[in-house]
Motif scaffolding. Structure first.
Motif, short mmCIF file in Angstrom:
data_model
loop_
_atom_site.label_atom_id
_atom_site.label_comp_id
_atom_site.label_asym_id
_atom_site.label_seq_id
_atom_site.Cartn_x
_atom_site.Cartn_y
_atom_site.Cartn_z
N THR A 1 0.83 -1.20 0.00
CA THR A 1 0.00 0.00 0.00
C THR A 1 0.86 1.25 0.00
OG1 THR A 1 -1.67 -1.23 1.26
CG2 THR A 1 -1.95 1.16 1.11
N VAL B 1 0.41 3.93 -3.01
CA VAL B 1 0.03 5.32 -2.74
C VAL B 1 1.18 6.27 -3.05
CG1 VAL B 1 -0.75 6.92 -0.94
CG2 VAL B 1 -1.69 4.60 -1.05
N ASN C 1 -6.02 -2.41 -0.21
CA ASN C 1 -7.24 -1.59 -0.25
C ASN C 1 -8.22 -2.15 0.78
OD1 ASN C 1 -9.76 -0.44 -0.94
ND2 ASN C 1 -9.31 -0.44 -3.12
N GLN D 1 -2.74 -1.38 5.88
CA GLN D 1 -2.97 -0.58 4.67
C GLN D 1 -3.02 0.91 4.99
OE1 GLN D 1 -6.59 -2.56 3.70
NE2 GLN D 1 -5.57 -4.29 2.72
N ALA E 1 -0.38 3.86 3.75
CA ALA E 1 -0.81 5.06 3.03
C ALA E 1 -0.32 6.33 3.72
CB ALA E 1 -2.33 5.07 2.91
N SER F 1 2.38 9.20 2.25
CA SER F 1 2.13 10.64 2.19
C SER F 1 3.22 11.43 2.90
CB SER F 1 0.76 10.95 2.81
OG SER F 1 -0.27 10.33 2.08
N ALA G 1 -7.83 3.75 1.89
CA ALA G 1 -6.47 4.03 2.37
C ALA G 1 -5.80 5.06 1.50
CB ALA G 1 -5.65 2.74 2.40
N ARG G 2 -5.93 4.93 0.18
CA ARG G 2 -5.35 5.90 -0.73
C ARG G 2 -5.93 7.29 -0.50
NH1 ARG G 2 -4.94 9.89 -3.15
NH2 ARG G 2 -4.73 10.34 -5.37
N GLY H 1 -4.97 8.46 3.63
CA GLY H 1 -3.56 8.71 3.93
C GLY H 1 -3.15 10.15 3.63
#
Length: 253
Positions: free
Chosen positions: A27, A31, A81, A106, A110, A114, A200-201, A204
Motif C-alpha cells: 500500500t 500510494v 485496499n 494498509q 498510506a 504521504s 487508504a489511498r 492517507g
C-alpha cells in the motif's frame, strides 16, 4: 484455508504478520507512486518536456498495481485496499479475524507514503497539492463523489474477484487485468472525485495534509461499491459453468 487467498496466498492465521507486512509495504508503494505523480502534475514539475497530466496519474496507479500483484500477490493476496479486504471477507473468501490487521497495515502504509511524498517534494506538495489527496472537483457535490466512488470501485472489485478467485481465468491475465481496471477507474472518477477507489489511498494523504473534504464519501463509496461487486459475482456468476462448445451439425446420409 492455507493457499485459499487471492493469487494462491496463504490466509491461515500463521501467516498474518508476514501478510500484513506485505500489505503495508504494498500500500505504501501504491500510494507513494500514484500520489507522487499527482503532486508532480499539480505543481508543474517535469522530467523532460511538459509536466505530467491526468493520464499519467491513472497510468502510474495502474502500472504499479500490475507490478505489486506480481510481487506480493502470493504473500498477502495484494489487496492493498480496505474495501477489497472487507468485500472478500463478506463473500467468505478471506477470514474476518485477519481483516483488522490488513486494514491497519494498509492505512499505515498510506500515511507513510504521504509523509515520504511530503519529504521528497517539500512544503509545496502539502500546501499546493495536498499531497495528492482526492477532493471533490469544482461544482461536484458530495453525493456525486459518493456515486462515482461506488461505481468505479464496483468496476475494480468486479475485475479483482473475477480474475483472482476463479480458476478458469489464465494466471497471466490477472495482473494486467487488475492494473488496467484501476487505471480505468481513476480516469473515470478523476474529473468528479479524483478517483480514489480505495479508502487508504484517500485517507492517507488527507490525514497528513489536513485536507478532509468529503472524507466520509471516500470511505463509504469504495466500501459499498466493492461489497456489491463481490456479492454480485459470488451469488450470480461464480457458480456458473463455462459455456459448452456446440456440437457440430451431423449431416444426414
Amino acid at each position: 484455508m492455507a493457499g485459499s487467498g487471492l493469487y494462491g496466498s496463504d490466509t491461515s492465521g500463521g501467516n498474518t504478520r508476514r501478510a500484513a507486512t506485505a500489505e503495508l509495504i504494498g500500500t505504501f508503494l501504491l500510494v507513494f507512486t500514484g500520489t507522487a505523480v499527482a503532486v508532480s502534475a499539480a505543481t508543474g514539475r517535469t522530467i523532460a518536456g511538459q509536466p505530467s497530466n491526468s493520464l499519467a496519474v491513472a497510468l502510474a496507479f495502474g502500472l504499479v498495481l500490475v507490478a505489486l500483484v506480481s510481487a506480493l500477490g502470493h504473500v498477502s493476496g495484494a489487496h492493498l485496499n480496505p474495501a477489497v479486504t472487507v468485500a472478500l471477507a463478506l463473500t467468505r473468501k478471506f477470514p474476518w479475524r485477519t481483516v483488522p490487521a490488513y486494514v491497519v497495515a494498509q492505512l499505515i502504509g498510506a500515511v507513510l507514503a504521504s509523509l515520504v511524498v511530503w519529504g521528497v517534494f517539500g512544503s509545496t506538495a502539502r500546501d499546493d497539492a495536498a499531497l495528492g489527496a482526492t477532493t471533490p472537483a469544482a461544482g461536484a457535490s458530495v453525493w456525486q463523489v459518493l456515486l462515482v466512488e461506488v461505481a468505479i470501485t464496483f468496476l475494480l472489485m468486479f475485475v479483482i474477484i473475477s480474475v483472482a478467485t476463479d480458476d478458469r481465468v489464465a494466471p497471466a491475465a490477472v495482473g494486467p487485468a487488475v492494473g488496467f481496471a484501476l487505471a480505468a477507474a481513476v480516469l473515470i472518477g478523476g474529473p468528479i472525485s479524483g478517483g480514489a477507489v480505495n479508502p487508504a489511498r484517500a485517507l492517507g494523504p488527507m490525514l497528513v495534509s489536513g485536507s478532509l473534504d468529503a472524507w466520509w464519501a471516500y470511505l463509504v463509496g469504495p466500501l459499498v461499491g466493492a461489497a456489491v461487486a463481490a456479492l454480485v459475482y459470488d451469488r450470480f456468476l461464480a457458480r456458473a459453468s463455462a459455456p459448452e462448445p456446440s456440437e457440430p451439425a451431423v449431416e444426414n446420409a
